[in-house]
Design an enzyme around this catalytic site. Structure first.
Site, short mmCIF file in Angstrom:
data_model
loop_
_atom_site.label_atom_id
_atom_site.label_comp_id
_atom_site.label_asym_id
_atom_site.label_seq_id
_atom_site.Cartn_x
_atom_site.Cartn_y
_atom_site.Cartn_z
N HIS A 184 -39.06 -13.90 -14.68
CA HIS A 184 -39.71 -13.18 -13.25
C HIS A 184 -39.91 -12.15 -15.00
O HIS A 184 -39.34 -11.78 -15.35
CB HIS A 184 -38.75 -12.99 -12.43
CG HIS A 184 -38.64 -13.69 -11.86
ND1 HIS A 184 -40.37 -15.16 -11.16
CD2 HIS A 184 -37.57 -14.69 -10.64
CE1 HIS A 184 -39.39 -15.74 -10.30
NE2 HIS A 184 -37.85 -15.71 -9.89
N CYS A 232 -44.54 -12.96 -14.81
CA CYS A 232 -45.24 -12.40 -13.65
C CYS A 232 -45.75 -11.23 -14.95
O CYS A 232 -44.93 -11.09 -15.69
CB CYS A 232 -45.28 -12.12 -12.63
SG CYS A 232 -45.91 -13.68 -11.74
#
Length: 357
Positions: A184, A232
């Site tokens: 992430h 991301c």
């Protein structure tokens, strides 16, 4: 014996075509993709047509000629033209505009692969990331890289992994490195395995460059350093049927602080890097729970053994095109080529040491 230059290879093949097949070849060339105009090949001899093809298609000229020959059913000529990986490597090994790769360099290739799948906060577990890890490890190995693999690292663990990698004994002999991180993230940060809103366990992306640049790792000076980040870079929405590699809650992160490195006297401090990031700034990157991330799926599609005549920028550009076509008209993902400081072409030569190539 020195390898023939591409122009000479083309000339020899075209000279041996019958008059009828040469006309068919030129007609196919004009109708192929509008790069070559009719007046550039009409009533021209094989020498002039070969020169036009090299001018218009550069490194792809021989591949284009092979395809055209097969289209007009000149199979033997196409077979004679087809270059092996080793032929192509030989044609590039002394080219000053191409990064040097020797067979010894190739044997000493090494890559760093970090995949965070499980998190302290189970809601952040990255389902499908196992497929990404498997696919990237196989791909890197097929390109000749020994893979140094880590899983489920904290931010400090990622930092330590890079510091250890910068001291790897093969770096002195390798021609290049790949570093791949999948986790992430948000703009400028990769999440460690202990990340929570009240515990921002993070690794700053800029540390990759500080660790492997001319000051941080002199063994890699003048060698391509390829960075791939599947994470991301923000919270702007993408396709709702996919899961994403960002925060589950919270506000968008601010941009990372500016960092001004000290310059090295002998080589620019940040030279010979290229990075492919999964998305543009402030946007999400997507992952399918069965097949893995959209970025990695398409990297595997593009980086095939047949792609050996494509350099790294061409390969990354093709990945961008494929990923940009995923999703729907409202919600898209667009990978970004970032911090590109390569000053030559970098070819991977997959299968170079395989005797069958």
């Amino acid at each position: 014996m020195a390898p023939k230059k591409p122009t000479k290879v083309l000339e020899d093949i075209l000279e041996n075509l019958s008059e009828r097949n040469f006309k068919k070849f030129c007609s196919g060339l004009v109708g192929r993709d509008k790069r070559v105009k009719k007046n550039q090949v009409e009533n021209k001899d094989f020498l002039e047509v070969a020169e036009v093809m090299i001018e218009k298609y550069a490194d792809e000229a021989l591949k284009v000629a092979e395809e055209l020959l097969r289209d007009i059913d000149c199979q033997q000529a196409a077979n004679d033209l087809e270059m092996t990986v080793k032929d192509f490597w030989m044609s590039k090994k002394d080219d000053p505009e191409v990064y040097c790769v020797t067979e010894d360099n190739y044997r000493n290739r090494v890559a760093l692969l970090i995949t965070n799948i499980k998190f302290s906060d189970e809601k952040l577990d990255r389902h499908g990331a196992e497929k990404d890890e498997e696919n990237m490890e196989k791909l890197l190995q097929s390109l000749g890289y020994e893979v140094v693999k880590w899983q489920n690292l904290t931010g400090k663990g990622i930092d330590d992994a890079f510091k250890g990698f910068a001291k790897h004994p093969k770096l002195k002999q390798t021609d290049s490195v790949f570093v791949v991180i999948m986790s992430h993230g948000k703009l400028g940060k990769i999440f460690g395995a202990d990340w929570r809103e009240d515990n921002p366990d993070e690794f700053a992306v800029d540390k990759i460059y500080r660790c492997l640049n001319s000051n941080g790792c002199q063994a890699l000076i003048n060698k391509p350093k390829v960075v791939i980040l599947q994470a991301c870079r923000g919270v702007r929405s993408g396709a709702t049927t996919w899961v994403h590699d960002g925060e589950s809650t919270g506000r968008p992160a601010p941009p990372p602080e500016d960092h001004v490195p000290e310059l090295d006297k002998s080589a620019h401090v940040e030279k010979d890097f290229i990075a492919l990031l999964a998305s543009t700034p402030d946007n999400k990157a997507y992952r399918e729970t069965q097949n893995g991330s959209i970025l990695i799926q398409n990297i595997v599609k593009v980086f095939t053994p047949e792609s050996y005549q494509k350099h790294i920028i061409d390969l990354f550009t093709k990945v961008q095109d494929l990923v940009s076509k995923c999703g729907d008209d409202q919600q898209k993902q667009m990978p970004a080529i970032d911090r590109m400081t390569l000053n030559k072409k970098f070819y991977l030569y997959p299968g170079l040491l395989d005797s069958s190539h």
